[in-house]
Scaffold this active site. Structure first.
Site, PDB file in Angstrom:
ATOM      1  N   SER A 110      -0.118   8.410  -1.078  1.00 22.36           N
ATOM      2  CA  SER A 110      -0.016   9.551  -1.986  1.00 22.36           C
ATOM      3  C   SER A 110       0.544  10.814  -1.333  1.00 22.36           C
ATOM      4  O   SER A 110       1.653  10.816  -0.811  1.00 22.36           O
ATOM      5  CB  SER A 110      -1.400   9.794  -2.612  1.00 22.36           C
ATOM      6  OG  SER A 110      -1.307  10.608  -3.744  1.00 22.36           O
ATOM      7  N   ASP A 161      -1.164   1.812 -11.594  1.00 27.71           N
ATOM      8  CA  ASP A 161      -0.613   3.118 -11.190  1.00 27.71           C
ATOM      9  C   ASP A 161       0.799   3.221 -11.769  1.00 27.71           C
ATOM     10  O   ASP A 161       1.786   2.947 -11.098  1.00 27.71           O
ATOM     11  CB  ASP A 161      -0.602   3.220  -9.663  1.00 27.71           C
ATOM     12  CG  ASP A 161      -0.149   4.580  -9.162  1.00 27.71           C
ATOM     13  OD1 ASP A 161       0.012   5.503  -9.983  1.00 27.71           O
ATOM     14  OD2 ASP A 161       0.043   4.723  -7.941  1.00 27.71           O
ATOM     15  N   HIS A 188      -4.206   4.327  -8.732  1.00 26.00           N
ATOM     16  CA  HIS A 188      -3.432   5.024  -7.708  1.00 26.00           C
ATOM     17  C   HIS A 188      -4.058   4.866  -6.319  1.00 26.00           C
ATOM     18  O   HIS A 188      -3.370   4.515  -5.354  1.00 26.00           O
ATOM     19  CB  HIS A 188      -3.305   6.501  -8.084  1.00 26.00           C
ATOM     20  CG  HIS A 188      -2.474   7.285  -7.138  1.00 26.00           C
ATOM     21  ND1 HIS A 188      -1.193   6.896  -6.762  1.00 26.00           N
ATOM     22  CD2 HIS A 188      -2.722   8.438  -6.464  1.00 26.00           C
ATOM     23  CE1 HIS A 188      -0.695   7.785  -5.899  1.00 26.00           C
ATOM     24  NE2 HIS A 188      -1.613   8.720  -5.708  1.00 26.00           N
TER      25      HIS A 188
END
Length: 210
Positions: A110, A161, A188
């Site tokens: 991320s 995701d 995610h």
């Protein structure tokens, strides 16, 4: 099996103090070093709680997880770039040097893509391998730039995701030496949703590295 040693410490990087956790095999000399980064709501503690630090050490790897500037227990440090913008590649290079790490496997979920992607594109020789987990900033670089990188890569994402997972996969698949680990039923932060599958896939990938 002997319990791995997990320690906490700080290191000075570019004049700022960063917190990190380290797990090492109880007896053997480590096979490889793995540097773990984290997302915006997370920290090195995430890797401690989900068991990734211990799992890596139990399987013979040195695992080092840092708290990125402004986050976790490094919150007093100032990030070298605004959130969402690629950070200077010199930052992670300085982290590796300060921690005394040689070429490392870099795990980057991320937010941490803003650090790992510029570093990969400028200093791929310092990577043993790259494990991006739905990172941000993949659209900041071109297919041609990615195609020049020969670093072994495991692209990880959760099939739930729908935004960053798909976007990062579509961009990172231009890396020439890539494999894909899709975690079914995971969002995610797919390593939290499916930790067993995450660890199994990660260890299988690491065992292929020369």
């Amino acid at each position: 099996m002997a319990t791995p040693r997990i320690t906490e410490s700080t290191v000075t990087v570019q004049g700022q103090t960063l917190f990190y956790r380290q797990a090492e095999p109880a007896q053997a000399v480590p096979k490889l070093t793995v540097l773990l980064l984290h997302g915006i709501r997370f920290s090195s503690e995430t890797w401690l709680q989900v068991g990734t630090l211990a799992t890596l050490a139990e399987n013979g790897y040195r695992a080092v997880a840092i708290d990125l500037p402004g986050l976790g227990r490094s919150k007093d440090a100032v990030a070298p770039a605004p959130v969402g913008q690629p950070a200077p590649a010199a930052f992670l290079k300085a982290v590796l040097e300060a921690l005394g790490l040689g070429p490392a496997v870099v795990i980057s979920p991320s937010l941490s893509g803003m650090y790992s992607l510029p570093f990969l594109l400028e200093h791929s020789h310092l990577f043993k391998a790259y494990v991006p987990v739905a990172p941000i900033c993949t659209e900041k670089f071109t297919a041609e730039q990615y195609a020049q990188i020969k670093t072994p890569t495991l692209i990880v994402y959760g099939d739930q995701d729908v935004e960053l997972g798909q976007t990062s996969l579509n961009n990172l698949r231009h890396l020439t030496e890539h494999q894909v680990l899709m975690l079914q039923g995971a969002g995610h932060a797919c390593y939290l949703d499916k930790p067993n599958e995450w660890h199994h896939g990660l260890l299988a990938f690491l065992q292929q590295l020369k």
